[in-house]
Design a protein around this motif. Structure first.
Motif, short mmCIF file in Angstrom:
data_model
loop_
_atom_site.label_atom_id
_atom_site.label_comp_id
_atom_site.label_asym_id
_atom_site.label_seq_id
_atom_site.Cartn_x
_atom_site.Cartn_y
_atom_site.Cartn_z
N TYR A 142 1.50 6.71 -6.57
CA TYR A 142 0.29 7.44 -6.97
C TYR A 142 0.50 8.94 -6.82
O TYR A 142 0.19 9.72 -7.71
N LEU A 143 1.09 9.35 -5.68
CA LEU A 143 1.33 10.77 -5.44
C LEU A 143 2.28 11.34 -6.49
O LEU A 143 2.05 12.41 -7.07
N ALA B 236 0.83 -1.20 0.00
CA ALA B 236 0.00 0.00 0.00
C ALA B 236 0.86 1.26 0.00
O ALA B 236 0.57 2.21 -0.73
N LEU B 237 1.95 1.25 0.78
CA LEU B 237 2.83 2.43 0.82
C LEU B 237 3.48 2.65 -0.53
O LEU B 237 3.54 3.77 -1.04
N PHE C 275 -5.88 -3.47 -1.24
CA PHE C 275 -6.96 -2.77 -0.55
C PHE C 275 -8.24 -3.57 -0.46
O PHE C 275 -9.19 -3.14 0.19
N GLN D 82 2.42 1.74 -3.47
CA GLN D 82 1.46 2.25 -4.44
C GLN D 82 1.05 3.68 -4.11
O GLN D 82 0.86 4.50 -5.01
N GLY D 83 0.96 3.97 -2.82
CA GLY D 83 0.60 5.34 -2.41
C GLY D 83 1.63 6.34 -2.88
O GLY D 83 1.30 7.40 -3.43
#
Lengths: 298, 268
Positions: free
Chosen positions: A102-103, A95-96, B220, A98-99
């Motif tokens: 994404y940013l 998740a990190l 997710f 991809q986060g």
């Protein structure tokens, strides 16, 4: 001597017994294995303060008078309860990643119009890739390691937030009232009275957490870092003479036994050190422990 | 495939019953819920059996550790130190490779190299050590009056232990023991990440969750589903242990019963 060992190790077939073992335990891969212990210690050294910072922030947020902030802090503390920790590790590491991508994608390629998720793929523009496709190997490794550190810090931050939150509430209320009576603002009361006094209440919990953190370090393996578990599996597996100068049967059991002993020693030493710190901090405190110390002295 | 058909195909997949191939693409939400739920069977299996068998050994260890005789005390202390002082993750690895080596010595150890028995043995020892420490702490805080009353009634030995010390120990230890049970169920998720093979992809809930996360590259969805299942499991554990807690404290005035506080520490 060093020269001699290098010379002697060039022809392992002729060696036997102890000298074989010495040569075997100093091969390049074994040196990498010993280096991995450094990785574990580095992880601990970086994660512990980072988790404390996260925890402090979380605890401060949880006791904030601004309601949404307080919910955020309490939610952060509560969310890690009830769910297995390794699920968090596996989740955050992806998740990190991809986060962050994404940013960077939003900033670097604002006129990209394709969807990010196409079927089973997560696609960002080339410039947003993290790390960049053409960066050297060590950057990839450093990035992987920092993701792992951040993941550890988030999960352990929630634990330490819980401990610190409890410790802040354990400071006798009269102390805070006295500070108020002296005309201190809430901020001054917090930093000058509450924070210096809370550590003695927090230490048993934090000590516990340190033990838990030590025991969580092998999970680095699941996050894709080449740590001691990785090398123990790699080096311990059976080796035939075709692939190595030092053939041996399956020794993984012994490698993991060594890791087991390493962790036992580490926790034992930590226990002794924490015990000392606790005794030092209790001195002169208005707690049962401090009282007992005073009585023992007189 | 409708959702009900998916449940029929994959509901018991973790036991090897139903569809053989796992879904490979176009994963539906229903498939993820079903398979991860199916994996929970293993988590419950490991947790339940380790807990029940561990309870017995833990009681014995706690009593041994509180015994003045060093021949009983020392082994118990070492057992507890070894299993509490090292990571469960490493214990699983070591256990697996130990059983693997023993297998070549004697065929008796064949079964131990598969997860259903080998991992259960490791979990059993681990939870015994943690629970024993809790019980040992409780043994130490038994009110002196209770044991004195037992002495006054002329009880000694086994009846004294069975009717006075043991129930009081359980009563005192129960809140902490509830947390230990919750940890244990969480710790079962480590099994299939530590060498123990998931034969024919019969894995636990986290095994399937990470399967989906790897295939879809989208964490997710599967991990929140897993989290939901585990929160439900945690609530069930708290409910059951709460009932036992009520039973243990039935004779006390209602306002004296210590409430169980949820304080999972996670990770061992």
């Amino acid at each position: 001597m060093g020269h001699f060992v290098i010379f002697a190790c060039t022809d392992p077939q002729t060696l036997s017994g102890l000298s074989w073992l010495t040569c075997y335990l100093t091969t390049g891969k074994h040196l990498a294995f010993y280096g991995a212990f450094g990785t574990v210690l580095l992880l601990l050294a970086v994660t512990a303060p980072a988790a404390m910072a996260f925890g402090f922030g979380g605890a401060m947020a949880a006791r904030s008078r601004i309601l949404p902030l307080s919910w955020l802090g309490r939610g952060y503390i509560a969310i890690v309860r009830g769910v297995p920790d390794i699920a968090f590790f596996l989740f955050f590491v992806i998740a990190l990643d991809q986060g962050i991508e994404y940013l960077r994608h939003k900033i670097k390629c604002p006129d990209w119009d394709e969807p990010l998720r196409q079927g089973s793929d997560f696609i960002v523009c080339q410039a947003a890739k993290m790390p960049l496709g053409n960066s050297p190997q060590w950057i990839h490794e450093a990035y992987g390691f920092s993701l792992a550190v951040l993941t550890f810090a988030i999960v352990f931050g929630a634990f330490s937030a819980n401990v610190l939150y409890g410790a802040m509430r354990a400071v006798p209320h009269a102390q805070l009232e006295t500070a108020e009576a002296y005309g201190m603002s809430p901020r001054q009361t917090f930093w000058r009275v509450l924070v210096p006094q809370m550590w003695v209440y927090a230490l048993p919990g934090l000590g516990n957490l340190w033990m838990v953190l030590i025991k969580a370090t092998p999970l680095l393996f699941l996050l894709g870092v080449e740590d001691i578990v990785y090398w123990a599996r790699e080096l311990g597996g059976a080796k035939t003479p075709r692939f190595t100068d030092f053939p041996h049967p399956d020794w993984r059991m012994w490698y993991f036994l060594a890791l087991l002993v390493f962790y036992l020693c580490f926790t034992r030493v930590s226990e002794i050190v924490l015990d000392r710190i606790m005794r030092r901090l209790t001195r002169g405190q208005a707690t049962a422990g401090g009282e007992a110390q005073r009585k023992a002295l007189t | 495939m409708s959702c009900w058909e998916t449940v029929q195909a994959y509901g018991l997949r973790s036991l090897g019953i139903g569809e053989r191939l796992l879904p490979r693409n176009d994963f539906t939400l229903c498939e993820q819920f079903t398979l991860i739920g199916s994996g929970m069977i293993w988590n419950v299996y490991f947790g339940l059996f380790a807990l029940v068998s561990g309870f017995v050994l833990a009681t014995a260890l706690a009593v041994a550790k509180a015994n003045p005789n060093p021949w009983l005390r020392k082994p118990a202390e070492w057992f507890i130190f070894i299993f509490r002082g090292s990571p469960l993750f490493i214990q699983f690895f070591f256990g697996y490779f130990l059983f693997l080596s023993l297998k070549s010595v004697h065929p008796f150890f064949d079964a131990f190299t598969s997860a259903w028995l080998g991992a259960l043995v490791v979990l059993f020892f681990n939870t015994s050590a943690y629970s024993a420490e809790i019980f040992y702490g409780a043994l130490h805080s038994i009110p002196k009056g209770d044991t004195e009353a037992a002495d006054a009634y002329g009880m000694s030995g086994w009846p004294r232990f069975k009717r006075v010390i043991w129930p009081t120990m359980l009563r005192l230890a129960w809140p902490a023991y509830t947390n230990e049970a919750i940890f244990l169920f969480h710790a079962t998720t480590l099994v299939f990440f530590t060498g123990f093979p998931a034969l024919q992809q019969r894995g636990d809930a986290l095994y399937y969750a990470s399967y989906f996360a790897d295939k879809t590259f989208n964490p997710f969805v599967p991990y929140p589903i897993l989290a939901m299942y585990f929160i439900m499991l945690t609530l069930v554990i708290i409910g059951v242990f709460g009932l036992i807690n009520r039973r243990l404290n039935k004779h006390l005035p209602q306002n004296q019963i210590r409430k169980i506080r949820l304080r999972p520490n996670l990770i061992r």
